[in-house]
Scaffold this motif. Structure first.
Motif, PDB file in Angstrom:
ATOM      1  N   LYS A  80       0.810  -1.224   0.000  1.00 48.03           N
ATOM      2  CA  LYS A  80       0.000   0.000   0.000  1.00 48.03           C
ATOM      3  C   LYS A  80       0.843   1.274   0.000  1.00 48.03           C
ATOM      4  O   LYS A  80       0.321   2.357  -0.238  1.00 48.03           O
ATOM      5  N   THR A  81       2.123   1.151   0.277  1.00 43.86           N
ATOM      6  CA  THR A  81       2.983   2.332   0.353  1.00 43.86           C
ATOM      7  C   THR A  81       3.302   2.878  -1.039  1.00 43.86           C
ATOM      8  O   THR A  81       3.670   2.131  -1.939  1.00 43.86           O
ATOM      9  N   ILE A  82       3.141   4.179  -1.195  1.00 45.55           N
ATOM     10  CA  ILE A  82       3.497   4.860  -2.446  1.00 45.55           C
ATOM     11  C   ILE A  82       4.813   5.598  -2.223  1.00 45.55           C
ATOM     12  O   ILE A  82       4.971   6.333  -1.244  1.00 45.55           O
ATOM     13  N   ILE A  83       5.762   5.395  -3.125  1.00 48.53           N
ATOM     14  CA  ILE A  83       7.075   6.025  -3.007  1.00 48.53           C
ATOM     15  C   ILE A  83       7.215   7.091  -4.086  1.00 48.53           C
ATOM     16  O   ILE A  83       7.115   6.795  -5.284  1.00 48.53           O
ATOM     17  N   ASP A  84       7.462   8.307  -3.662  1.00 44.23           N
ATOM     18  CA  ASP A  84       7.682   9.408  -4.606  1.00 44.23           C
ATOM     19  C   ASP A  84       9.185   9.631  -4.738  1.00 44.23           C
ATOM     20  O   ASP A  84       9.833  10.221  -3.867  1.00 44.23           O
ATOM     21  N   LYS A  85       9.757   9.143  -5.860  1.00 44.68           N
ATOM     22  CA  LYS A  85      11.197   9.267  -6.093  1.00 44.68           C
ATOM     23  C   LYS A  85      11.493  10.288  -7.197  1.00 44.68           C
ATOM     24  O   LYS A  85      12.606  10.347  -7.701  1.00 44.68           O
ATOM     25  N   SER A  86      10.500  11.087  -7.556  1.00 42.73           N
ATOM     26  CA  SER A  86      10.632  11.984  -8.711  1.00 42.73           C
ATOM     27  C   SER A  86      11.708  13.049  -8.521  1.00 42.73           C
ATOM     28  O   SER A  86      12.302  13.517  -9.496  1.00 42.73           O
ATOM     29  N   LYS A  87      11.964  13.454  -7.271  1.00 42.11           N
ATOM     30  CA  LYS A  87      12.917  14.536  -7.026  1.00 42.11           C
ATOM     31  C   LYS A  87      14.245  14.057  -6.458  1.00 42.11           C
ATOM     32  O   LYS A  87      15.185  14.845  -6.344  1.00 42.11           O
ATOM     33  N   CYS A  88      14.333  12.792  -6.095  1.00 43.20           N
ATOM     34  CA  CYS A  88      15.502  12.333  -5.337  1.00 43.20           C
ATOM     35  C   CYS A  88      16.709  12.097  -6.247  1.00 43.20           C
ATOM     36  O   CYS A  88      16.560  11.893  -7.463  1.00 43.20           O
ATOM     37  N   PRO A  89      17.920  12.120  -5.688  1.00 39.59           N
ATOM     38  CA  PRO A  89      19.134  11.856  -6.469  1.00 39.59           C
ATOM     39  C   PRO A  89      19.096  10.463  -7.098  1.00 39.59           C
ATOM     40  O   PRO A  89      18.490   9.541  -6.565  1.00 39.59           O
ATOM     41  N   LYS A  90      19.768  10.331  -8.243  1.00 38.21           N
ATOM     42  CA  LYS A  90      19.784   9.067  -8.978  1.00 38.21           C
ATOM     43  C   LYS A  90      20.370   7.942  -8.132  1.00 38.21           C
ATOM     44  O   LYS A  90      19.936   6.787  -8.211  1.00 38.21           O
ATOM     45  N   SER A  91      21.370   8.263  -7.321  1.00 39.35           N
ATOM     46  CA  SER A  91      22.020   7.243  -6.487  1.00 39.35           C
ATOM     47  C   SER A  91      21.040   6.598  -5.518  1.00 39.35           C
ATOM     48  O   SER A  91      21.175   5.417  -5.175  1.00 39.35           O
ATOM     49  N   ILE A  92      20.048   7.360  -5.072  1.00 41.22           N
ATOM     50  CA  ILE A  92      19.023   6.820  -4.182  1.00 41.22           C
ATOM     51  C   ILE A  92      17.932   6.127  -4.989  1.00 41.22           C
ATOM     52  O   ILE A  92      17.473   5.038  -4.639  1.00 41.22           O
ATOM     53  N   LYS A  93      17.536   6.759  -6.081  1.00 39.08           N
ATOM     54  CA  LYS A  93      16.468   6.203  -6.924  1.00 39.08           C
ATOM     55  C   LYS A  93      16.803   4.781  -7.372  1.00 39.08           C
ATOM     56  O   LYS A  93      15.930   3.916  -7.459  1.00 39.08           O
ATOM     57  N   ASN A  94      18.088   4.525  -7.636  1.00 38.20           N
ATOM     58  CA  ASN A  94      18.520   3.214  -8.135  1.00 38.20           C
ATOM     59  C   ASN A  94      18.755   2.200  -7.025  1.00 38.20           C
ATOM     60  O   ASN A  94      19.246   1.098  -7.288  1.00 38.20           O
ATOM     61  N   ASN A  95      18.424   2.582  -5.788  1.00 33.94           N
ATOM     62  CA  ASN A  95      18.671   1.663  -4.676  1.00 33.94           C
ATOM     63  C   ASN A  95      17.435   1.377  -3.833  1.00 33.94           C
ATOM     64  O   ASN A  95      17.543   0.758  -2.766  1.00 33.94           O
ATOM     65  N   ILE A  96      16.264   1.814  -4.288  1.00 35.25           N
ATOM     66  CA  ILE A  96      15.052   1.585  -3.514  1.00 35.25           C
ATOM     67  C   ILE A  96      13.962   1.024  -4.435  1.00 35.25           C
ATOM     68  O   ILE A  96      13.728   1.543  -5.527  1.00 35.25           O
ATOM     69  N   TYR A  97      13.332  -0.080  -4.000  1.00 38.95           N
ATOM     70  CA  TYR A  97      12.405  -0.822  -4.849  1.00 38.95           C
ATOM     71  C   TYR A  97      11.211  -1.323  -4.037  1.00 38.95           C
ATOM     72  O   TYR A  97      11.324  -1.538  -2.829  1.00 38.95           O
ATOM     73  N   LYS A  98      10.101  -1.524  -4.725  1.00 40.75           N
ATOM     74  CA  LYS A  98       8.985  -2.246  -4.125  1.00 40.75           C
ATOM     75  C   LYS A  98       9.315  -3.736  -4.165  1.00 40.75           C
ATOM     76  O   LYS A  98      10.074  -4.190  -5.022  1.00 40.75           O
ATOM     77  N   TYR A  99       8.733  -4.487  -3.248  1.00 41.09           N
ATOM     78  CA  TYR A  99       9.120  -5.905  -3.116  1.00 41.09           C
ATOM     79  C   TYR A  99       8.821  -6.726  -4.364  1.00 41.09           C
ATOM     80  O   TYR A  99       9.510  -7.723  -4.639  1.00 41.09           O
ATOM     81  N   ASP A 100       7.828  -6.311  -5.156  1.00 39.91           N
ATOM     82  CA  ASP A 100       7.511  -7.066  -6.364  1.00 39.91           C
ATOM     83  C   ASP A 100       8.421  -6.704  -7.540  1.00 39.91           C
ATOM     84  O   ASP A 100       8.273  -7.234  -8.637  1.00 39.91           O
ATOM     85  N   GLN A 101       9.393  -5.810  -7.306  1.00 32.15           N
ATOM     86  CA  GLN A 101      10.359  -5.443  -8.345  1.00 32.15           C
ATOM     87  C   GLN A 101      11.719  -6.108  -8.133  1.00 32.15           C
ATOM     88  O   GLN A 101      12.570  -6.084  -9.025  1.00 32.15           O
ATOM     89  N   ILE A 102      11.905  -6.691  -6.972  1.00 33.33           N
ATOM     90  CA  ILE A 102      13.253  -7.134  -6.595  1.00 33.33           C
ATOM     91  C   ILE A 102      13.750  -8.299  -7.445  1.00 33.33           C
ATOM     92  O   ILE A 102      14.935  -8.398  -7.771  1.00 33.33           O
ATOM     93  N   VAL A 103      12.856  -9.200  -7.834  1.00 30.18           N
ATOM     94  CA  VAL A 103      13.270 -10.341  -8.649  1.00 30.18           C
ATOM     95  C   VAL A 103      13.750  -9.875 -10.024  1.00 30.18           C
ATOM     96  O   VAL A 103      14.779 -10.337 -10.536  1.00 30.18           O
ATOM     97  N   ASN A 104      13.030  -8.935 -10.623  1.00 29.98           N
ATOM     98  CA  ASN A 104      13.443  -8.403 -11.923  1.00 29.98           C
ATOM     99  C   ASN A 104      14.794  -7.696 -11.829  1.00 29.98           C
ATOM    100  O   ASN A 104      15.604  -7.754 -12.761  1.00 29.98           O
ATOM    101  N   LEU A 105      15.034  -7.036 -10.698  1.00 30.70           N
ATOM    102  CA  LEU A 105      16.320  -6.372 -10.490  1.00 30.70           C
ATOM    103  C   LEU A 105      17.460  -7.393 -10.509  1.00 30.70           C
ATOM    104  O   LEU A 105      18.454  -7.221 -11.222  1.00 30.70           O
TER     105      LEU A 105
END
Length: 350
Positions: free
Chosen positions: A183-208
């Motif tokens: 249910k959590t919504i993550i707003d990464k639109s403004k954050c640095p790329k280094s952070i954006k590339n290190n935070i995922y929803k649990y259903d994305q981790i396998v694809n990563l």
């Protein structure tokens, strides 16, 4: 790898055995801390009970999040070794790891967060938690400690430990924060790329992980024996935390006393004592069988069955292969290969 590369690997090193996720240390929903807190909460004052019940709720939420991540990893069909809930103490370092993933090309340290509310990450990399009412109105905005910084520190500790123990050299250990609340919504639109590339929803981790494994630019191909050496070290040096409930909740001796009446009754009951002795004997026989089988097949002992699977055998005492298949960790191939001997020992016919 190409067909030719696989053929060369097989010729030099033997057949690949890591063809799917193998949990060397498995997820266990039967959490000791949770059980202890539930038991303690029954014997304390209402004021202390409220504090403990708040922590029980948070702990349950965390376990539910870790269960979500575990499910994704377990059903990923990716060739990797997985360890759940590892705690290292090394020199002056202490680090707690939710999941450690070991592949032939890299390792991943996964920090799971089952956060309530939505998360906004600012351009400066600050994490803001947003709590809303049922109708969507913002009730509160609050800062929170960056899980990115926390996990990067844990990755550095793991790199240093494994390097000092001469288990890896220049081998990538990556960090990922896994948001385990659907249910959590993550707003990464403004954050640095280094952070954006290190935070995922649990259903994305396998694809990563899959994408990283398929990355042609990473030509590393660590032999399986080295992957198991790393896993062996982490298992051997796992030091579960001992919680000081008395200090945390200002409890007296009676408050923190965990009830053990069933065990006491069993000790005073001759029949119960006999059964306990029988199980202890069977436990040792199974350990001996596991060790002898591992030496005979030149494999790791936990390939036969892990300590957690051993404990499940003693607890459930299956009498048939059908019952053995119901125990977590015992699939069709394992039961076909070891089932007869295991059942023979369990039924004390060996």
């Amino acid at each position: 790898m190409s067909i030719i590369d696989n053929a060369i690997y097989t010729m030099l090193n033997g057949k690949r055995t890591i063809t799917k996720p193998i949990f060397i240390k498995d997820f266990d929903a039967d959490n000791k801390q949770l059980n202890d807190l539930i038991e303690i909460s029954k014997n304390v004052s209402p004021e202390k009970r409220r504090l403990i019940e708040k922590d029980i709720k948070l702990l349950k939420q965390g376990l539910e999040g870790e269960k979500n991540v575990y499910y994704e990893l377990k059903n990923s069909f990716l060739p990797m070794l997985c360890l759940y809930d590892i705690r290292l103490e090394y020199d002056d370092y202490i680090a707690q790891y939710d999941f450690i993933i070991i592949t032939r090309k890299f390792m991943y340290v996964l920090e799971t967060k089952k956060l309530s509310g939505d998360i906004e990450i600012t351009k400066d990399g600050d994490f803001i938690r947003i709590i809303k009412s049922d109708n969507g109105k913002i009730i509160k905005r609050e800062g929170m400690y960056s899980p990115i910084s926390q996990n990067e520190r844990h990755v550095k500790i793991l790199k240093e430990v494994l390097a000092k123990e001469k288990l890896i050299k220049n081998f990538p250990i990556k960090s990922a924060i896994v948001i385990a609340n659907p249910k959590t919504i993550i707003d990464k639109s403004k954050c640095p790329k280094s952070i954006k590339n290190n935070i995922y929803k649990y259903d994305q981790i396998v694809n990563l992980i899959k994408k990283e494994l398929e990355d042609k630019s990473n030509e590393r191909d660590l032999l399986e024996k080295f992957l198991y050496n790393i896993a062996d070290y982490l298992i051997s040096n796992n030091k579960p935390i001992t919680y000081n409930y008395a200090a945390k909740y200002s409890l007296d001796n009676e408050d923190v006393k965990i009830k053990e009446e069933p065990k006491k009754e069993q000790k005073n009951n001759n029949l119960g004592s006999d059964k306990s002795n029988d199980k202890a004997q069977i436990y040792e026989m199974l350990k001996k069988y596991r060790l002898e089988t591992a030496k005979k097949e030149n494999i790791k002992a936990y390939w036969v069955f892990t300590n957690e699977e051993l404990n499940s055998l003693i607890e459930k005492m299956p009498k048939t292969k059908e019952e053995l298949l119901q125990i977590k960790g015992f699939g069709q191939k394992k039961v076909e290969k070891y089932g007869d001997e295991i059942l023979s020992i369990l039924n004390k016919r060996g």
